[in-house]
Design an enzyme around this catalytic site. Structure first.
Site, PDB file in Angstrom:
ATOM      1  N   ARG A 114       0.933  -1.144   0.077  1.00  0.00           N
ATOM      2  CA  ARG A 114      -0.172  -0.198  -0.078  1.00  0.00           C
ATOM      3  C   ARG A 114       0.923   1.351   0.047  1.00  0.00           C
ATOM      4  O   ARG A 114       0.689   2.134  -0.889  1.00  0.00           O
ATOM      5  CB  ARG A 114      -0.966  -0.069   1.234  1.00  0.00           C
ATOM      6  CG  ARG A 114      -1.842  -1.101   1.258  1.00  0.00           C
ATOM      7  CD  ARG A 114      -3.048  -0.889   0.126  1.00  0.00           C
ATOM      8  NE  ARG A 114      -4.132  -1.900   0.377  1.00  0.00           N
ATOM      9  CZ  ARG A 114      -4.172  -2.878  -0.348  1.00  0.00           C
ATOM     10  NH1 ARG A 114      -3.101  -3.284  -1.430  1.00  0.00           N
ATOM     11  NH2 ARG A 114      -5.176  -3.842  -0.319  1.00  0.00           N
TER      12      ARG A 114
ATOM     13  N   TYR B  61      19.717   0.497   9.120  1.00  0.00           N
ATOM     14  CA  TYR B  61      18.918   1.314   9.901  1.00  0.00           C
ATOM     15  C   TYR B  61      19.738   2.751  10.096  1.00  0.00           C
ATOM     16  O   TYR B  61      19.135   3.631   9.829  1.00  0.00           O
ATOM     17  CB  TYR B  61      18.407   0.785  11.021  1.00  0.00           C
ATOM     18  CG  TYR B  61      17.503  -0.243  10.860  1.00  0.00           C
ATOM     19  CD1 TYR B  61      16.970  -0.708   9.818  1.00  0.00           C
ATOM     20  CD2 TYR B  61      16.717  -0.944  12.160  1.00  0.00           C
ATOM     21  CE1 TYR B  61      15.870  -1.915   9.643  1.00  0.00           C
ATOM     22  CE2 TYR B  61      15.835  -1.926  11.971  1.00  0.00           C
ATOM     23  CZ  TYR B  61      15.228  -2.540  10.988  1.00  0.00           C
ATOM     24  OH  TYR B  61      14.561  -3.281  10.787  1.00  0.00           O
TER      25      TYR B  61
ATOM     26  N   LYS C  98       0.276   3.032  12.274  1.00  0.00           N
ATOM     27  CA  LYS C  98      -0.361   2.873  13.540  1.00  0.00           C
ATOM     28  C   LYS C  98       0.012   1.504  14.009  1.00  0.00           C
ATOM     29  O   LYS C  98       0.228   0.548  13.302  1.00  0.00           O
ATOM     30  CB  LYS C  98      -1.799   3.526  12.981  1.00  0.00           C
ATOM     31  CG  LYS C  98      -2.504   2.534  11.787  1.00  0.00           C
ATOM     32  CD  LYS C  98      -2.925   1.282  12.380  1.00  0.00           C
ATOM     33  CE  LYS C  98      -2.694   0.076  11.611  1.00  0.00           C
ATOM     34  NZ  LYS C  98      -2.697  -1.273  12.258  1.00  0.00           N
TER      35      LYS C  98
ATOM     36  N   ASP D  12      -3.863  -3.288  16.776  1.00  0.00           N
ATOM     37  CA  ASP D  12      -3.962  -3.663  15.157  1.00  0.00           C
ATOM     38  C   ASP D  12      -5.306  -2.932  14.524  1.00  0.00           C
ATOM     39  O   ASP D  12      -5.149  -1.980  13.497  1.00  0.00           O
ATOM     40  CB  ASP D  12      -3.733  -4.982  14.717  1.00  0.00           C
ATOM     41  CG  ASP D  12      -3.432  -5.021  13.313  1.00  0.00           C
ATOM     42  OD1 ASP D  12      -2.395  -4.550  12.724  1.00  0.00           O
ATOM     43  OD2 ASP D  12      -4.160  -5.525  12.657  1.00  0.00           O
TER      44      ASP D  12
END
Length: 338
Positions: free
Chosen positions: A25, A63, A102, A182
Site C-alpha cells: 500500500r 537502519y 499505526k 492493530d
C-alpha cells in the site's frame, strides 16, 4: 497544496522496515505522490533491503545508515509495533520528519514522549491512519455539525478481519501484537474524529488466545456531552469495516469505513422514520492523500496545525491504555476480572 500541483522539490523519504503494508500500500502510493521521492530503504537483512530497493528504485541501507543519510529528509517507520517508539525517536533525534505506521506506540507514555520530542525538534510527526484523510469522513462530520441527524445519541463502529496466518507477527505479544493495537485503534480514532477528544472508556472486554495475545474485543465509551460509543474489533470475524451514527432525527451508516479501495464510491446511508437517503461521494485514494498531506507539511515546515495531529495520536494511545485497564479477559471459556 492541490493534488497534482507542481512542487519545487520532493521530500526525500527513507523507508525504515520492509513490511507487508509498506510493500502493498504505502510505497506504491508514494510513487504516485509528486511531493515525495523514495530514496532509501532499510531492513533487518541486507537481502530484504536490496529486494525492496530494486523494486521501488531506492538505495538499500542499514537502519543507522538511513538515519545518517543526507539524502533522507523524512523517515517512514513500518517496523513491528514494539519498535515504533525506539526508531521514531531515533529518527526525530537525527533531524528527520517521521511518518509512523499505526499504532504510533505501545502505550500513552511512549506517545507523549514522541509528541514532546517532535515539538522540541520542530519536526512533523504523523501516525499513518490513512482513513482520516478520506473525504467521506469529513462529509460525515459536516452533516453532524449541520444537525442532519438531530442530536447525536450513539456511535457504533466495527473493524474485524478473518484469522491471520499462524506465524503472523500480530499474534506475538512481544512485538506489540494483538487485535486492539492493530484493528481496534481504528474505531477508537474514528470516535475521536467524530465525537471529539473528551472521551472516556467505561467498560471493555478482550478475548485472548492460548499465546496470551488479544484476538478480539469490545469497548464502551462516553463523551463529555453524553454520547455513548460501542466499538467491536478482532481477528476472529468475517470482514467488517463500518460505523453508524444514531441521532434524535436520523441515523447515518457507512460501510468500508476504514479500508475503502481507491476506486470505491462511498455511500452515506441516512435513515429516517419514513425516508431513506443515499449520498454517493467521489472515490479517493486515502494512502496517497495521507502521504501527500505529510509531505506537504514537512516541506512547508512544521506549523501550529501539527499540534492537532499529535494530540489525536496521544489521545488514541490514552484510549487504548484505558481499554486495556478496563478490560475483563476472556480465555478458555473463563472470564477474569481486570
Amino acid at each position: 497544496m492541490p493534488a497534482g500541483a507542481a512542487v519545487s522539490r520532493a521530500l526525500r523519504l527513507g523507508a525504515l522496515g520492509c513490511s507487508s503494508i509498506a510493500a502493498r500500500r504505502t510505497l506504491p502510493a508514494a510513487a504516485a505522490v509528486g511531493e515525495l521521492a523514495l530514496t532509501a530503504v532499510a531492513a533487518r537483512s541486507p537481502e530484504k533491503a536490496a529486494e525492496f530497493g530494486g523494486r521501488f528504485g531506492a538505495t538499500a541501507m542499514t537502519y543507522d545508515e538511513l538515519l545518517d543519510s543526507a539524502d533522507v529528509d523524512a523517515v517512514y517507520v513500518s517496523l513491528p509495533t514494539s519498535l515504533h517508539h525506539e526508531w521514531a525517536r531515533k529518527a526525530l533525534l537525527a533531524g528527520k520528519h517521521v511518518l509512523c505506521e499505526k499504532p504510533l506506540t505501545l502505550n500513552l507514555e511512549q506517545a507523549e514522549d514522541l509528541a514532546e520530542l517532535a515539538t522540541k525538534q520542530n519536526l512533523v510527526l504523523r501516525e499513518n491512519f490513512t482513513f482520516v484523510h478520506h473525504p467521506q469522513h469529513t462529509r460525515v462530520r459536516e452533516l453532524l455539525d449541520a444537525g442532519r441527524l438531530g442530536e447525536l445519541r450513539t456511535f457504533s463502529a466495527s473493524f474485524g478481519i478473518p484469522p491471520l496466518p499462524a506465524d503472523d507477527i500480530r499474534y506475538q505479544p512481544s512485538l506489540g501484537g494483538g487485535a486492539l493495537l492493530d484493528v481496534g485503534v481504528y474505531p477508537l480514532r474514528a470516535a475521536l474524529f467524530l465525537l471529539g477528544p473528551d472521551l472516556r472508556v467505561t467498560g471493555a472486554t478482550l478475548r485472548f488466545d492460548e499465546g496470551g495475545v488479544d484476538i478480539a474485543g469490545h469497548a464502551l465509551l462516553t463523551s463529555a456531552s453524553g454520547v455513548t460509543a460501542s466499538l467491536d474489533f478482532g481477528f476472529q470475524h468475517s470482514y467488517r469495516s463500518r460505523y453508524e451514527l444514531w441521532g434524535s432525527a436520523a441515523a447515518l451508516s457507512l460501510d468500508r469505513a476504514f479500508t475503502p479501495p481507491p476506486g470505491r464510491q462511498p455511500v452515506l446511508r441516512i435513515e429516517e422514520q419514513d425516508h431513506v437517503e443515499e449520498l454517493w461521494l467521489p472515490p479517493a485514494h486515502q494512502f496517497e492523500l495521507s502521504l501527500r498531506s505529510f509531505a506537504v507539511a514537512a516541506l512547508a515546515g512544521r506549523d501550529e496545525s501539527e499540534a492537532a495531529w499529535l494530540s489525536s495520536s496521544v489521545e488514541t494511545a490514552r484510549l487504548a491504555d484505558e481499554v486495556f485497564a478496563n478490560a475483563a479477559g476472556v480465555s478458555d471459556d473463563r472470564v477474569v476480572a481486570p
